[in-house]
Scaffold this active site. Structure first.
Site, mmCIF file in Angstrom:
data_model
loop_
_atom_site.group_PDB
_atom_site.id
_atom_site.type_symbol
_atom_site.label_atom_id
_atom_site.label_comp_id
_atom_site.label_asym_id
_atom_site.label_seq_id
_atom_site.Cartn_x
_atom_site.Cartn_y
_atom_site.Cartn_z
ATOM 1 N N PRO A 76 0.895 -1.200 0.006
ATOM 2 C CA PRO A 76 0.043 0.022 0.087
ATOM 3 C C PRO A 76 0.699 1.479 -0.183
ATOM 4 O O PRO A 76 0.412 2.406 -0.337
ATOM 5 C CB PRO A 76 -0.691 0.030 1.240
ATOM 6 C CG PRO A 76 -0.486 -1.152 2.194
ATOM 7 C CD PRO A 76 0.566 -2.089 1.334
ATOM 8 N N GLU A 103 2.240 -8.067 8.670
ATOM 9 C CA GLU A 103 2.085 -6.706 8.894
ATOM 10 C C GLU A 103 3.158 -5.895 8.107
ATOM 11 O O GLU A 103 2.854 -4.622 8.136
ATOM 12 C CB GLU A 103 2.153 -6.171 10.401
ATOM 13 C CG GLU A 103 0.942 -6.668 11.092
ATOM 14 C CD GLU A 103 0.282 -7.995 11.181
ATOM 15 O OE1 GLU A 103 1.365 -9.002 11.169
ATOM 16 O OE2 GLU A 103 -0.783 -8.482 11.333
ATOM 17 N N ARG A 141 -3.061 -8.593 -20.715
ATOM 18 C CA ARG A 141 -3.951 -8.150 -21.663
ATOM 19 C C ARG A 141 -3.353 -7.284 -22.425
ATOM 20 O O ARG A 141 -4.087 -6.789 -23.538
ATOM 21 C CB ARG A 141 -5.451 -7.882 -21.007
ATOM 22 C CG ARG A 141 -5.566 -6.651 -20.350
ATOM 23 C CD ARG A 141 -7.012 -6.501 -20.082
ATOM 24 N NE ARG A 141 -7.848 -6.043 -21.226
ATOM 25 C CZ ARG A 141 -7.860 -4.762 -21.779
ATOM 26 N NH1 ARG A 141 -6.814 -3.761 -21.246
ATOM 27 N NH2 ARG A 141 -8.563 -4.545 -22.751
ATOM 28 N N ASP A 156 -9.455 0.844 -25.364
ATOM 29 C CA ASP A 156 -9.517 0.950 -23.972
ATOM 30 C C ASP A 156 -9.674 2.602 -23.758
ATOM 31 O O ASP A 156 -8.942 3.339 -24.228
ATOM 32 C CB ASP A 156 -8.057 0.597 -23.511
ATOM 33 C CG ASP A 156 -7.951 -0.789 -23.028
ATOM 34 O OD1 ASP A 156 -8.869 -1.566 -23.399
ATOM 35 O OD2 ASP A 156 -6.946 -1.238 -22.587
HETATM 36 N N1 ADE Z 1 -0.937 -5.142 -0.202
HETATM 37 C C1 ADE Z 1 -1.776 -4.510 0.710
HETATM 38 N N2 ADE Z 1 -2.503 -3.734 0.405
HETATM 39 C C2 ADE Z 1 -2.183 -3.389 -0.786
HETATM 40 C C3 ADE Z 1 -2.378 -2.457 -1.881
HETATM 41 N N3 ADE Z 1 -3.381 -1.637 -1.585
HETATM 42 N N4 ADE Z 1 -1.765 -2.639 -3.049
HETATM 43 C C4 ADE Z 1 -0.800 -3.272 -3.205
HETATM 44 N N5 ADE Z 1 -0.515 -4.291 -2.493
HETATM 45 C C5 ADE Z 1 -1.072 -4.207 -1.276
#
Ligand code: ADE
Length: 239
Positions: A76, A103, A141, A156
């Site tokens: 994230p 975590e 793709r 696209d």
């Molecule tokens: N792992 C946990 N959350 C994620 C996200 N939003 N994007 C990519 N990998 C992740």
């Protein structure tokens, strides 16, 4: 987990045709010790477990075979994945996706192994696997010949940095909802203009950030002015 997602459809056909290869590796196979431990407690204290660096480094060193490879860490904290990133990755010979779990992941993987850190959106998944599937699908793709002409990536919406125009099929009327008359006119120029206008309108309303990023043609600017005037007219009528 990956098998179930890619066991059908366009991506499966791409594997069968040899256009794309996907290999899934279990980090445990690269972990040492009796328990093949892949995670450990964080230095400095804190809750949860952290993915150890050695199995990840070992796994990547083992699977990296192409010169033109990107080592993508899914997290994230990464740069937001989008169509342009998918296009860039689709041109590489090999993309190694590291799926974080637990975590966190030892920072040395982020700093010294991954060539890029990628997030699929501003939310936290329980693991990087589902994010990896999103990336695999979007990238595969775009590999030449994976999708047929009808779905050609040229059509696209994001190829152009815009959202799609609305599509309709039979029946002509459903639960009192009608298909716009213009689509039966047979006037291809008018239909094209209507579609362009609908695509611009949707992008302007829902994703104005996309419009800011692109250079609009004089025709598109004219259509957008038309849309704005129409919307303002409607607003004044309701005031
Ligand atoms: N792992 C946990 N959350 C994620 C996200 N939003 N994007 C990519 N990998 C992740």
């Amino acid at each position: 987990m990956f098998g179930s997602v890619f066991s059908g459809g366009v991506i499966k056909k791409a594997f069968e045709k040899g256009l794309v290869e996907i290999h899934v590796h279990d980090l445990r196979d690269f972990a040492y010790g009796k328990h093949r431990q892949v995670d450990d407690r964080p230095y400095g204290g804190g809750l949860g477990m952290v993915l150890k660096p050695e199995p990840v480094f070992r796994a990547v060193e083992k699977v990296k075979c192409k010169h033109e490879a990107s080592i993508v860490l899914l997290s994230p904290q990464g740069r937001k994945f989008d169509f342009h990133m998918a296009q860039r990755l689709s041109k590489l010979q090999q993309v190694i996706l590291i799926c974080g779990r637990y975590e966190g992941l030892d920072e040395r993987v982020v700093q010294c192994l991954a060539t890029e850190e990628v997030s699929i959106g501003d939310y936290i998944l329980t693991g990087g696997e589902t994010a990896a599937m999103v990336v695999i699908d979007a990238v595969a793709r775009l590999v030449p010949d994976v999708v047929g002409k009808a779905n050609s990536v040229k059509y696209d919406s994001f190829y152009e940095g815009m959202l799609d125009f609305p599509q309709y099929t039979r029946p002509r009327q459903f639960k009192g909802m009608k298909v716009p008359e213009i689509l039966f006119s047979g006037d291809h120029k008018k239909i094209e203009h209507w579609r362009r206008k609908k695509a611009l309108e949707k992008t302007w309303l829902i994703r104005p950030d996309l419009l800011k990023k692109r250079n609009l043609s004089p025709e598109d600017k004219k259509i957008l002015d038309e849309i704005r005037t129409e919307k303002e007219g409607k607003k004044n009528e309701s005031d």
